[in-house]
Design a protein around this motif. Sequence first.
Motif, PDB file in Angstrom:
ATOM      1  N   VAL A   1       0.822  -1.366  -0.002  1.00 15.20           N
ATOM      2  CA  VAL A   1      -0.034  -0.056  -0.122  1.00 15.20           C
ATOM      3  C   VAL A   1       0.981   1.139   0.154  1.00 15.20           C
ATOM      4  O   VAL A   1       1.729   1.386   0.888  1.00 15.20           O
ATOM      5  CB  VAL A   1      -0.801   0.164   1.160  1.00 15.20           C
ATOM      6  N   THR A   2       0.721   2.166  -0.911  1.00 13.52           N
ATOM      7  CA  THR A   2       1.502   3.394  -1.138  1.00 13.52           C
ATOM      8  C   THR A   2       0.752   4.434  -1.583  1.00 13.52           C
ATOM      9  O   THR A   2      -0.187   4.437  -2.307  1.00 13.52           O
ATOM     10  CB  THR A   2       2.719   3.127  -1.716  1.00 13.52           C
ATOM     11  N   ASN A   3       1.238   5.836  -1.158  1.00 14.40           N
ATOM     12  CA  ASN A   3       0.512   7.001  -1.910  1.00 14.40           C
ATOM     13  C   ASN A   3       1.810   7.540  -2.660  1.00 14.40           C
ATOM     14  O   ASN A   3       1.485   8.663  -3.132  1.00 14.40           O
ATOM     15  CB  ASN A   3       0.129   7.721  -0.831  1.00 14.40           C
ATOM     16  N   TYR A   4       2.658   7.102  -2.984  1.00 16.33           N
ATOM     17  CA  TYR A   4       3.986   7.627  -3.747  1.00 16.33           C
ATOM     18  C   TYR A   4       3.770   7.143  -5.039  1.00 16.33           C
ATOM     19  O   TYR A   4       4.129   6.069  -5.376  1.00 16.33           O
ATOM     20  CB  TYR A   4       5.364   7.047  -3.052  1.00 16.33           C
ATOM     21  N   LEU A   5       3.803   8.148  -6.121  1.00 15.98           N
ATOM     22  CA  LEU A   5       3.703   7.785  -7.424  1.00 15.98           C
ATOM     23  C   LEU A   5       4.687   7.320  -8.089  1.00 15.98           C
ATOM     24  O   LEU A   5       4.594   6.290  -8.878  1.00 15.98           O
ATOM     25  CB  LEU A   5       3.140   9.302  -8.352  1.00 15.98           C
ATOM     26  N   PRO A   6       6.092   7.396  -7.699  1.00 14.15           N
ATOM     27  CA  PRO A   6       7.241   6.741  -8.278  1.00 14.15           C
ATOM     28  C   PRO A   6       7.239   5.184  -7.792  1.00 14.15           C
ATOM     29  O   PRO A   6       7.493   4.359  -8.599  1.00 14.15           O
ATOM     30  CB  PRO A   6       8.502   7.338  -7.536  1.00 14.15           C
TER      31      PRO A   6
ATOM     32  N   VAL B   1       3.444  -8.783  -6.637  1.00 14.20           N
ATOM     33  CA  VAL B   1       2.739  -7.500  -6.057  1.00 14.20           C
ATOM     34  C   VAL B   1       1.302  -7.344  -6.051  1.00 14.20           C
ATOM     35  O   VAL B   1       0.806  -7.050  -7.043  1.00 14.20           O
ATOM     36  CB  VAL B   1       3.699  -6.560  -5.912  1.00 14.20           C
ATOM     37  N   ARG B   2       0.517  -7.382  -5.165  1.00 12.01           N
ATOM     38  CA  ARG B   2      -0.941  -6.963  -5.026  1.00 12.01           C
ATOM     39  C   ARG B   2      -0.824  -5.532  -4.815  1.00 12.01           C
ATOM     40  O   ARG B   2      -0.385  -5.143  -3.690  1.00 12.01           O
ATOM     41  CB  ARG B   2      -1.884  -7.619  -4.096  1.00 12.01           C
ATOM     42  N   LEU B   3      -1.141  -4.466  -5.447  1.00 11.55           N
ATOM     43  CA  LEU B   3      -0.789  -3.159  -5.233  1.00 11.55           C
ATOM     44  C   LEU B   3      -2.145  -2.273  -4.811  1.00 11.55           C
ATOM     45  O   LEU B   3      -2.982  -2.208  -5.615  1.00 11.55           O
ATOM     46  CB  LEU B   3      -0.150  -2.334  -6.371  1.00 11.55           C
ATOM     47  N   ILE B   4      -2.187  -1.430  -3.854  1.00 14.27           N
ATOM     48  CA  ILE B   4      -3.325  -0.649  -3.493  1.00 14.27           C
ATOM     49  C   ILE B   4      -2.618   0.607  -3.412  1.00 14.27           C
ATOM     50  O   ILE B   4      -1.806   0.980  -2.553  1.00 14.27           O
ATOM     51  CB  ILE B   4      -3.822  -1.203  -1.908  1.00 14.27           C
ATOM     52  N   ALA B   5      -3.091   1.660  -4.336  1.00 17.01           N
ATOM     53  CA  ALA B   5      -2.614   3.045  -4.535  1.00 17.01           C
ATOM     54  C   ALA B   5      -3.776   4.000  -3.722  1.00 17.01           C
ATOM     55  O   ALA B   5      -4.999   3.665  -3.621  1.00 17.01           O
ATOM     56  CB  ALA B   5      -2.717   3.250  -5.886  1.00 17.01           C
ATOM     57  N   LEU B   6      -3.065   4.678  -2.790  1.00 20.10           N
ATOM     58  CA  LEU B   6      -3.626   5.438  -2.006  1.00 20.10           C
ATOM     59  C   LEU B   6      -3.974   6.986  -2.735  1.00 20.10           C
ATOM     60  O   LEU B   6      -2.878   7.410  -3.162  1.00 20.10           O
ATOM     61  CB  LEU B   6      -3.145   5.980  -0.487  1.00 20.10           C
ATOM     62  N   GLY B   7      -5.359   7.372  -2.724  1.00 23.51           N
ATOM     63  CA  GLY B   7      -5.419   8.564  -3.317  1.00 23.51           C
ATOM     64  C   GLY B   7      -5.385   9.866  -2.586  1.00 23.51           C
ATOM     65  O   GLY B   7      -5.092   9.937  -1.341  1.00 23.51           O
ATOM     66  N   GLY B   8      -5.957  11.119  -3.054  1.00 21.31           N
ATOM     67  CA  GLY B   8      -6.057  12.173  -2.440  1.00 21.31           C
ATOM     68  C   GLY B   8      -5.630  13.365  -3.058  1.00 21.31           C
ATOM     69  O   GLY B   8      -5.723  13.472  -4.318  1.00 21.31           O
ATOM     70  N   ASP B   9      -5.292  14.295  -2.484  1.00 16.50           N
ATOM     71  CA  ASP B   9      -4.539  15.789  -3.154  1.00 16.50           C
ATOM     72  C   ASP B   9      -3.109  15.271  -3.711  1.00 16.50           C
ATOM     73  O   ASP B   9      -2.327  15.085  -2.751  1.00 16.50           O
ATOM     74  CB  ASP B   9      -4.514  16.815  -2.323  1.00 16.50           C
ATOM     75  N   TYR B  10      -2.923  15.622  -5.126  1.00 16.02           N
ATOM     76  CA  TYR B  10      -1.608  15.315  -5.350  1.00 16.02           C
ATOM     77  C   TYR B  10      -0.784  16.534  -5.266  1.00 16.02           C
ATOM     78  O   TYR B  10      -1.058  17.804  -5.327  1.00 16.02           O
ATOM     79  CB  TYR B  10      -1.551  14.942  -6.931  1.00 16.02           C
ATOM     80  N   SER B  11       0.731  16.278  -4.582  1.00 16.92           N
ATOM     81  CA  SER B  11       1.481  17.231  -4.463  1.00 16.92           C
ATOM     82  C   SER B  11       2.539  17.031  -5.675  1.00 16.92           C
ATOM     83  O   SER B  11       3.220  15.867  -5.486  1.00 16.92           O
ATOM     84  CB  SER B  11       2.163  17.064  -3.176  1.00 16.92           C
TER      85      SER B  11
ATOM     86  N   VAL C   1      -6.146   5.684   4.457  1.00 16.61           N
ATOM     87  CA  VAL C   1      -5.039   5.011   5.220  1.00 16.61           C
ATOM     88  C   VAL C   1      -5.772   4.303   6.594  1.00 16.61           C
ATOM     89  O   VAL C   1      -5.393   3.026   6.806  1.00 16.61           O
ATOM     90  CB  VAL C   1      -3.783   5.844   5.570  1.00 16.61           C
ATOM     91  N   ALA C   2      -6.456   5.342   7.136  1.00 16.87           N
ATOM     92  CA  ALA C   2      -7.225   4.517   8.391  1.00 16.87           C
ATOM     93  C   ALA C   2      -8.157   3.460   8.295  1.00 16.87           C
ATOM     94  O   ALA C   2      -8.350   2.807   9.167  1.00 16.87           O
ATOM     95  CB  ALA C   2      -8.094   5.939   8.840  1.00 16.87           C
ATOM     96  N   ALA C   3      -8.465   3.204   7.061  1.00 14.46           N
ATOM     97  CA  ALA C   3      -9.555   2.176   6.673  1.00 14.46           C
ATOM     98  C   ALA C   3      -8.500   0.874   6.535  1.00 14.46           C
ATOM     99  O   ALA C   3      -9.080  -0.148   6.349  1.00 14.46           O
ATOM    100  CB  ALA C   3     -10.234   2.425   5.349  1.00 14.46           C
ATOM    101  N   MET C   4      -7.111   0.874   6.407  1.00 11.67           N
ATOM    102  CA  MET C   4      -6.128  -0.243   6.228  1.00 11.67           C
ATOM    103  C   MET C   4      -5.807  -0.779   7.654  1.00 11.67           C
ATOM    104  O   MET C   4      -5.931  -0.332   8.723  1.00 11.67           O
ATOM    105  CB  MET C   4      -5.084   0.364   5.407  1.00 11.67           C
ATOM    106  N   SER C   5      -5.148  -1.895   7.481  1.00  9.96           N
ATOM    107  CA  SER C   5      -4.435  -2.584   8.613  1.00  9.96           C
ATOM    108  C   SER C   5      -3.381  -3.452   7.834  1.00  9.96           C
ATOM    109  O   SER C   5      -3.821  -4.555   7.141  1.00  9.96           O
ATOM    110  CB  SER C   5      -5.567  -3.463   9.561  1.00  9.96           C
TER     111      SER C   5
END
Length: 265
Positions: free
Chosen positions: A130-135, A146-156, A171-175
């Motif tokens: 699980v990650t929020n990092y585009l690279p 790898v099972r990839l779970i991408a975290l969205g939100g406001d892009y910086s 993130v809070a919905a994950m464990s």
Amino acid sequence: MSSETQPRAGHARTTRQQRIVDHVLANGSASAAELVDLTGVSLMTVHRDVDELVRRGLVRKYRGGVSAQPTSVFEAHSEYRRAVRRSEKAMIAEAALAMVEPGSSIMVDDSSTALTLVERLHEVGPLTVVTNYLPAIALLKDMPEVRLIALGGDYSRTHDSFGGIGCVEAVAAMSVDATFVSTSSMTGSMTYHQEQEIVMVKRAMLDVAARRVLLMDSGKAPRRALHQLRPLSAFDDLVVDPGVPEDLLLEMREHTRVTLAGVSK
């Protein structure tokens, strides 16, 4: 100005601004006079270009020049962070890789140090990441196990990652079994970051993990930044390279389990 001249002028400006960004990222900083010599345009045009690049979050302006380097208030651009201390980060990634269990779920943040670990994850076997990092997303999507779970939100653009309330809620919905994070600075007992929005996401990532691993190169210690992230005691493991001073290592070991990367046990 004709309609044909306008696209040419826009292309020249884009090319010039990219040269400025590349130069500053490669060298860490540059004076305004240096950028005039680099681009061959007037000082006023350079200032206009730099103001646009600052607005886009690509560089930071200071009196007399431009910088990509971090301060206690400003974090460095993602591209700059990825280019520095590569050998130290490679050692840290090697040590951290041993902490990744096949078949487990892990979360990685938008740090260049964690990205170096991501580059090695194909060696582990089946994983959920699980990650929020585009690279990191770009690398992980091509790893078949790898099972990839991408975290969205406001892009910086500065961080090349997603954040904000949407990301924190996702993130809070994950464990997850483990979270691997880095941050901009630390002392022997506390971790820090310059931006409260980044602190919010990193704290959320730590809160949902059974094991919390901090990855820090020696250039980040001992240093402070504007916002406290978490005490070092909140982490189960700290992985550092051998450049950390011995007295600082002793203090760190009072608060958490420390792995010295690149050193045989």
